[in-house]
Motif scaffolding. Sequence first.
Motif, PDB file in Angstrom:
ATOM      1  N   SER A  57     -13.298 -28.351 -28.816  1.00  7.37           N
ATOM      2  CA  SER A  57     -13.137 -28.369 -27.426  1.00  7.37           C
ATOM      3  C   SER A  57     -14.539 -30.322 -27.288  1.00  7.37           C
ATOM      4  O   SER A  57     -15.573 -29.632 -27.992  1.00  7.37           O
ATOM      5  CB  SER A  57     -13.033 -28.305 -25.907  1.00  7.37           C
ATOM      6  N   GLY A  58     -13.739 -30.952 -26.391  1.00 10.25           N
ATOM      7  CA  GLY A  58     -14.607 -32.048 -25.684  1.00 10.25           C
ATOM      8  C   GLY A  58     -15.840 -31.235 -24.691  1.00 10.25           C
ATOM      9  O   GLY A  58     -16.751 -32.186 -24.618  1.00 10.25           O
ATOM     10  N   THR A  59     -15.159 -30.264 -23.816  1.00 13.57           N
ATOM     11  CA  THR A  59     -15.724 -29.680 -23.159  1.00 13.57           C
ATOM     12  C   THR A  59     -17.672 -28.769 -24.169  1.00 13.57           C
ATOM     13  O   THR A  59     -18.573 -28.680 -24.095  1.00 13.57           O
ATOM     14  CB  THR A  59     -15.403 -28.530 -22.638  1.00 13.57           C
ATOM     15  N   ALA A  60     -16.844 -28.361 -25.152  1.00 15.86           N
ATOM     16  CA  ALA A  60     -17.817 -27.507 -26.409  1.00 15.86           C
ATOM     17  C   ALA A  60     -18.884 -28.715 -26.594  1.00 15.86           C
ATOM     18  O   ALA A  60     -19.877 -27.992 -27.065  1.00 15.86           O
ATOM     19  CB  ALA A  60     -16.987 -27.142 -27.472  1.00 15.86           C
ATOM     20  N   GLY A  86     -14.118 -31.065 -16.987  1.00 12.83           N
ATOM     21  CA  GLY A  86     -14.770 -30.216 -18.503  1.00 12.83           C
ATOM     22  C   GLY A  86     -16.004 -31.576 -18.012  1.00 12.83           C
ATOM     23  O   GLY A  86     -16.946 -30.691 -19.210  1.00 12.83           O
ATOM     24  N   SER A  87     -16.108 -32.624 -17.856  1.00 16.89           N
ATOM     25  CA  SER A  87     -17.257 -32.586 -17.647  1.00 16.89           C
ATOM     26  C   SER A  87     -19.407 -32.608 -17.383  1.00 16.89           C
ATOM     27  O   SER A  87     -19.929 -32.788 -18.085  1.00 16.89           O
ATOM     28  CB  SER A  87     -17.527 -34.885 -17.742  1.00 16.89           C
ATOM     29  N   CYS A  88     -18.699 -31.292 -16.478  1.00 13.95           N
ATOM     30  CA  CYS A  88     -19.808 -31.061 -16.075  1.00 13.95           C
ATOM     31  C   CYS A  88     -19.803 -29.361 -15.578  1.00 13.95           C
ATOM     32  O   CYS A  88     -21.399 -28.506 -15.495  1.00 13.95           O
ATOM     33  CB  CYS A  88     -20.122 -31.711 -14.561  1.00 13.95           C
ATOM     34  N   GLU A 160     -22.603 -39.569 -23.592  1.00 12.04           N
ATOM     35  CA  GLU A 160     -21.687 -40.495 -23.089  1.00 12.04           C
ATOM     36  C   GLU A 160     -19.933 -39.484 -23.367  1.00 12.04           C
ATOM     37  O   GLU A 160     -19.835 -39.238 -24.257  1.00 12.04           O
ATOM     38  CB  GLU A 160     -20.675 -41.559 -24.176  1.00 12.04           C
ATOM     39  N   ASP A 161     -19.334 -39.200 -22.192  1.00 11.10           N
ATOM     40  CA  ASP A 161     -18.440 -38.936 -22.430  1.00 11.10           C
ATOM     41  C   ASP A 161     -17.329 -39.866 -22.258  1.00 11.10           C
ATOM     42  O   ASP A 161     -16.520 -39.838 -21.558  1.00 11.10           O
ATOM     43  CB  ASP A 161     -18.089 -38.071 -20.986  1.00 11.10           C
ATOM     44  N   ALA A 162     -16.559 -40.113 -23.688  1.00 11.02           N
ATOM     45  CA  ALA A 162     -16.160 -40.860 -23.812  1.00 11.02           C
ATOM     46  C   ALA A 162     -14.559 -39.757 -24.748  1.00 11.02           C
ATOM     47  O   ALA A 162     -13.748 -40.604 -25.299  1.00 11.02           O
ATOM     48  CB  ALA A 162     -16.100 -41.668 -25.219  1.00 11.02           C
ATOM     49  N   ALA A 163     -14.282 -38.834 -23.595  1.00  9.07           N
ATOM     50  CA  ALA A 163     -13.089 -37.976 -23.900  1.00  9.07           C
ATOM     51  C   ALA A 163     -11.369 -38.531 -23.960  1.00  9.07           C
ATOM     52  O   ALA A 163     -11.045 -38.503 -24.508  1.00  9.07           O
ATOM     53  CB  ALA A 163     -13.016 -36.549 -22.969  1.00  9.07           C
ATOM     54  N   GLU A 164     -11.716 -39.674 -22.676  1.00 14.34           N
ATOM     55  CA  GLU A 164     -10.429 -40.007 -22.325  1.00 14.34           C
ATOM     56  C   GLU A 164     -10.496 -41.740 -23.365  1.00 14.34           C
ATOM     57  O   GLU A 164     -10.096 -42.873 -23.011  1.00 14.34           O
ATOM     58  CB  GLU A 164     -10.876 -40.597 -20.987  1.00 14.34           C
ATOM     59  N   ALA A 165     -11.224 -42.084 -23.679  1.00 19.13           N
ATOM     60  CA  ALA A 165     -11.984 -43.620 -24.567  1.00 19.13           C
ATOM     61  C   ALA A 165     -11.637 -43.280 -25.959  1.00 19.13           C
ATOM     62  O   ALA A 165     -12.344 -44.652 -25.953  1.00 19.13           O
ATOM     63  CB  ALA A 165     -12.708 -44.034 -24.194  1.00 19.13           C
ATOM     64  N   LEU A 184     -15.858 -36.990 -27.696  1.00 20.09           N
ATOM     65  CA  LEU A 184     -14.693 -37.453 -27.623  1.00 20.09           C
ATOM     66  C   LEU A 184     -13.649 -35.889 -27.280  1.00 20.09           C
ATOM     67  O   LEU A 184     -14.290 -35.152 -27.808  1.00 20.09           O
ATOM     68  CB  LEU A 184     -13.983 -37.841 -28.965  1.00 20.09           C
ATOM     69  N   SER A 185     -12.607 -35.827 -26.627  1.00 25.90           N
ATOM     70  CA  SER A 185     -11.252 -35.210 -26.209  1.00 25.90           C
ATOM     71  C   SER A 185     -10.662 -35.310 -27.336  1.00 25.90           C
ATOM     72  O   SER A 185      -9.965 -36.685 -27.516  1.00 25.90           O
ATOM     73  CB  SER A 185     -11.051 -34.880 -25.399  1.00 25.90           C
ATOM     74  N   PHE A 186     -10.047 -34.107 -28.339  1.00 23.87           N
ATOM     75  CA  PHE A 186      -8.874 -34.543 -28.972  1.00 23.87           C
ATOM     76  C   PHE A 186      -7.746 -33.553 -27.604  1.00 23.87           C
ATOM     77  O   PHE A 186      -6.955 -32.724 -28.466  1.00 23.87           O
ATOM     78  CB  PHE A 186      -8.758 -34.159 -30.420  1.00 23.87           C
ATOM     79  N   ASN A 187      -7.920 -33.333 -26.601  1.00 27.66           N
ATOM     80  CA  ASN A 187      -6.898 -32.380 -26.399  1.00 27.66           C
ATOM     81  C   ASN A 187      -5.348 -32.989 -25.754  1.00 27.66           C
ATOM     82  O   ASN A 187      -5.185 -33.716 -26.174  1.00 27.66           O
ATOM     83  CB  ASN A 187      -7.218 -32.397 -24.765  1.00 27.66           C
ATOM     84  N   GLY A 188      -4.234 -31.994 -25.939  1.00 27.58           N
ATOM     85  CA  GLY A 188      -3.040 -31.895 -25.852  1.00 27.58           C
ATOM     86  C   GLY A 188      -2.539 -33.604 -25.485  1.00 27.58           C
ATOM     87  O   GLY A 188      -1.381 -34.720 -25.613  1.00 27.58           O
ATOM     88  N   ASN A 189      -2.972 -34.006 -24.152  1.00 32.08           N
ATOM     89  CA  ASN A 189      -2.997 -35.217 -23.323  1.00 32.08           C
ATOM     90  C   ASN A 189      -3.615 -36.309 -23.577  1.00 32.08           C
ATOM     91  O   ASN A 189      -3.549 -37.627 -23.399  1.00 32.08           O
ATOM     92  CB  ASN A 189      -2.998 -34.907 -21.626  1.00 32.08           C
ATOM     93  N   LYS A 190      -4.743 -36.164 -24.825  1.00 40.24           N
ATOM     94  CA  LYS A 190      -5.975 -37.662 -24.777  1.00 40.24           C
ATOM     95  C   LYS A 190      -4.796 -38.551 -25.799  1.00 40.24           C
ATOM     96  O   LYS A 190      -4.029 -37.895 -26.091  1.00 40.24           O
ATOM     97  CB  LYS A 190      -7.290 -36.754 -25.687  1.00 40.24           C
ATOM     98  N   ILE A 191      -5.517 -39.683 -26.506  1.00 38.97           N
ATOM     99  CA  ILE A 191      -4.517 -40.916 -27.289  1.00 38.97           C
ATOM    100  C   ILE A 191      -3.965 -40.324 -28.444  1.00 38.97           C
ATOM    101  O   ILE A 191      -2.707 -40.018 -28.768  1.00 38.97           O
ATOM    102  CB  ILE A 191      -5.301 -42.331 -27.181  1.00 38.97           C
TER     103      ILE A 191
HETATM  104  C1  LIG Z   1     -10.336 -33.850 -21.101  1.00 39.15           C
HETATM  105  C2  LIG Z   1     -11.413 -34.670 -20.883  1.00 39.15           C
HETATM  106  C3  LIG Z   1     -12.659 -33.684 -21.076  1.00 39.15           C
HETATM  107  C4  LIG Z   1     -12.263 -32.675 -22.110  1.00 39.15           C
HETATM  108  O1  LIG Z   1     -12.317 -32.936 -22.893  1.00 39.15           O
HETATM  109  P1  LIG Z   1     -11.761 -31.003 -23.807  1.00 39.15           P
HETATM  110  O2  LIG Z   1     -11.519 -31.121 -25.163  1.00 39.15           O
HETATM  111  O3  LIG Z   1     -10.025 -30.452 -23.041  1.00 39.15           O
HETATM  112  O4  LIG Z   1     -12.345 -30.162 -23.344  1.00 39.15           O
HETATM  113  C5  LIG Z   1     -14.297 -34.035 -20.333  1.00 39.15           C
HETATM  114  N1  LIG Z   1     -14.404 -35.046 -19.569  1.00 39.15           N
HETATM  115  C6  LIG Z   1     -13.265 -35.782 -20.214  1.00 39.15           C
HETATM  116  C7  LIG Z   1     -13.248 -37.295 -19.478  1.00 39.15           C
HETATM  117  C8  LIG Z   1     -11.641 -36.013 -20.269  1.00 39.15           C
HETATM  118  O5  LIG Z   1     -10.146 -36.370 -19.993  1.00 39.15           O
END
Ligand SMILES: *Cc1c(COP(=O)(O)O)cnc(C)c1O
Length: 385
Positions: A57-60, A86-88, A160-165, A184-191
């Motif tokens: 995950s991005g959180t990890a 998840g950022s913090c 840099e939390d680019a999870a959404e970017a 970066l994040s590849f969670n279900g709702n991301k791009i």
């Molecule tokens: C989704 C998201 C995360 C966490 O990513 P996960 O893969 O869901 O753990 C962290 N920061 C931001 C800004 C997010 O949108």
Amino acid sequence: MSTRIYLSPPYMSGYEMKFVQEAFDTNWVAPLGQNVDAFEQEISNYVGVNYGLALTSGTAAIHLALKYLGVGTGDYVFCSSLTFAGSCYPIIYQNAIPVFIDSEPDTWNMSPIALEKAFVWAKKENKMPKAVIIVDLYGQSADYDELLPICRKYDVPVIEDAAEALGATYKGKKCGTFGDIGILSFNGNKIITTSGGGMAVSNDENAIQKMKFWSTQSREKVRHYEHTEIGYNYRLSNICAGIGRGQLVSLEDRIHAKKSIYESYSQYLRDLPITMMPISRNGEPNYWLTVIKIREDIDLIPETLIRALEQQDIESRPIWKPMHIQPVFRGCKYFSHKQDVSVELFLKGICLPSGVAMTTAQQEKVTNTIKSCTDLRKPLDHNLI
Ligand SMILES: *Cc1c(COP(=O)(O)O)cnc(C)c1O
């Protein structure tokens, strides 16, 4: 089949099964394998860094990055307030103390003014942070030419939390590459999605090697199971990485689709007392979500609009509730821009459905529902503006 219009549902490009099938055919269903290596390579090439580390995950990824930067018990970490939790959360996993930083009005990302205030406080109180987590919100880059020099001046590393970017740029450079470590994040709702997953990206080979070691249970390089450090089970599976490779193939098409969704919304909604999320001239977002803001002089809260949309089976959401007003972070220090920008945005902002496969008819349904909201249709008193 459901006709519900979702906020940002997964979209399969059709290439995913090829990579997943390869993993099955070679019996590399687990643990790691070709897709993981290739996915790391493809993502790091794409964003323009030397190394990637595929994680669950991005959180990890943020957790391991904080650990690598030496964040431990009682340490301070600065973090954007307007973000997903998840950022913090990982700051707390490390028993460290978050300090939240407000947004600026131009990109809704971390305010350099608030950041400077926080550093002045930290210096005076002897509470210098071990790291700063800067978020690229809703697919748009933060203003790094303003923020990074401040962090450098105080000699504090940046995550840099680019999870959404993923795919967004700032002055021609891809998001994910501005911090010492990007995530970066590849969670279900991301791009793009791997069904669940994330990645740490960096030019720092040592950082990636060390995080990889921790992410695979800190196994020492000997035949028996030897552990001299605590580890985590944070590595992405070869199947998930295969899905990610297939998704990545169509990333540019996704950005293109999301950009036209944003542009049509701004056309459809242009006569309403609504503003779109501002797009900075410094970069090009990936338009992950279209976010609108009800004008301040209109007596309407997002909840009313969200309910009206829900009645038409349309999913929408308020803007992230800022971390400094979350019950779980009660008592944490917070630095505002001038006025409290993140709270103002939370009180007036709505995320609209922005799925890659959204049709024109669906967009019209969303905008017609918004237009039919009577409180928005009240004639405007132009003397007030
Ligand atoms: C989704 C998201 C995360 C966490 O990513 P996960 O893969 O869901 O753990 C962290 N920061 C931001 C800004 C997010 O949108």
